[in-house]
Design an enzyme around this catalytic site. Sequence first.
Site, PDB file in Angstrom:
ATOM      1  N   CYS A 289       5.509 -35.668 -19.212  1.00  0.00           N
ATOM      2  CA  CYS A 289       5.159 -34.624 -19.095  1.00  0.00           C
ATOM      3  C   CYS A 289       6.080 -33.158 -19.184  1.00  0.00           C
ATOM      4  O   CYS A 289       6.089 -31.971 -18.957  1.00  0.00           O
ATOM      5  CB  CYS A 289       5.514 -34.419 -17.419  1.00  0.00           C
ATOM      6  SG  CYS A 289       7.071 -34.662 -16.202  1.00  0.00           S
ATOM      7  N   GLU A 386      -3.019 -30.718 -20.474  1.00  0.00           N
ATOM      8  CA  GLU A 386      -1.579 -31.026 -20.561  1.00  0.00           C
ATOM      9  C   GLU A 386      -2.467 -32.294 -21.420  1.00  0.00           C
ATOM     10  O   GLU A 386      -3.219 -33.642 -20.705  1.00  0.00           O
ATOM     11  CB  GLU A 386      -0.737 -32.114 -19.056  1.00  0.00           C
ATOM     12  CG  GLU A 386       0.395 -32.576 -19.525  1.00  0.00           C
ATOM     13  CD  GLU A 386       1.017 -32.572 -18.086  1.00  0.00           C
ATOM     14  OE1 GLU A 386       0.368 -33.064 -16.996  1.00  0.00           O
ATOM     15  OE2 GLU A 386       2.090 -32.948 -18.037  1.00  0.00           O
TER      16      GLU A 386
END
Length: 483
Positions: A289, A386
């Site tokens: 992340c 993402e």
Amino acid sequence: MRDYKRFLKEKAYINGKWVSAQNGKTFEVRNPFNNDKIIEVPDLGKEETIQAIVSAKVALEKWKNETAEYRARLLKKLFNLQLDFADELAYILTLEQGKPLSEAQGEIKYGASFIEWFAEEGRRTYGETIPSNASDKRVLTIKQPVGVVAAITPWNFPNAMITRKIAPALAAGCTVVVKPAESTPLSALAIAVLAEMAGIPKGVINIITTNKPIEVGEELTSNSIVKKISFTGSTHVGKILMKQCAETVKKVSMELGGNAPFIVFNDADIDSAVEGVIASKFRNSGQTCVCTNRIFVHDSIYDEFSYKLSKEVGKLKIGNGIEQGIAIGPLINEKAVSFLNNLVEDASGKGAEVIIGGNLNKLGGNFFPPTILGNVSEEMDVYNKEIFGSIAPLIRFTKEEEVIAMANNTPYGLASYFFSKDYARVWRVSEGLDYGMVGVNTGKISTTVAPFGGVKESGIGREGSKYGIEEYLEIKYICIGGL
Ligand code: ADP
């Protein structure tokens, strides 16, 4: 390799016992390198989750009243065991997750560092005495464990994302129910083996393996015994869990998605910046992340930077993580591969240049080659989503204010990076980036000693550091009158 099979469990762990699902159901755990079945684990549901929660509640009564020193001693045993068996744990981690063995070993050490750190921090959860508002009263605070904690963890760091939650929870005096990701339950079960070896009492750590995350998640978030949820995963699921937690007003820690900018200013050391991108973009094949998502490069150095980056990225060896010298393992599953493919297609269709990679890898399966896209712009999916994989998009910029605005123009706010040698700019940009974490002249920021976490839709709360344990403690104010 010593006997890793000792840590390879086919049962879940509740109340100190290795258990099957009540209905006998199991699900397969597969190796992302070749999709072969490694083993089957129990597919637990609501009933077993309730059992785990109740066990954690029973264990809590004793655990929270032990001394911090006692808990620290057990956690230090756990820490030592994790290091003693690092090779076995890393092997299992690579089998189920795919990352290169050297990275898996790094994760086991990183994961262990949280256990050691919080074993130490648990002994320093001081309260305060506060100068009183009245001469016949005394005002003070103590810190107490929040109670039973549920931890829901992702597949990208199957060990460290668990230790980062259970170590501060246990050190604070909480007990836990862990629900690991369905693709990587084996590393979680291996932690339970270590906990057993360390002598951590039954019920203090419970591991629910399940292929029904929604059913188990609903119980964990609605059961009034559970006082806190600590979640690491996507922003989408984090929002669902927060809504579900509202009914019983649970405390939440959320470590969610990111869209990390990486800015290379014209005064940067270009070689170090290239190294920084490799470290922050391609670790775990881009599946973290805090991985760089958008690389902003000053127009005047764009060509040099892109040339040097492609040269280095071209050297990254792709293959089975179990083999030596591999830098890029497979992605977690086929869905991830097709997601990346679509990102490349969308970007190329809108005018991006594929500088290196981009096509499906000849190894097939879940492999996706390290890819660099040039001339990326804001209307492309790769700019906004993402990526969670090995695509590095390059974007040109000219002005500092402009690039800060572009970097901040996202709902996310987890990690950010920039390279510059100008000290005034280092301050300005560090302060200007709306992110929980900023790496300046480095692409590696994760460490136990620093607070990890995001702002905006990237999360709530911090993990690691002296702040990490606070997430598992309540402050109680005590007023003593009649003096
Ligand atoms: P990713 O996209 O990285 O898989 P997710 O947010 O989907 O991220 O998954 C992270 C963790 O959340 C995993 O353990 C997964 O099983 C769990 N999860 C997914 N959906 C739910 C849900 N509705 N309730 C509870 N847990 C969930």
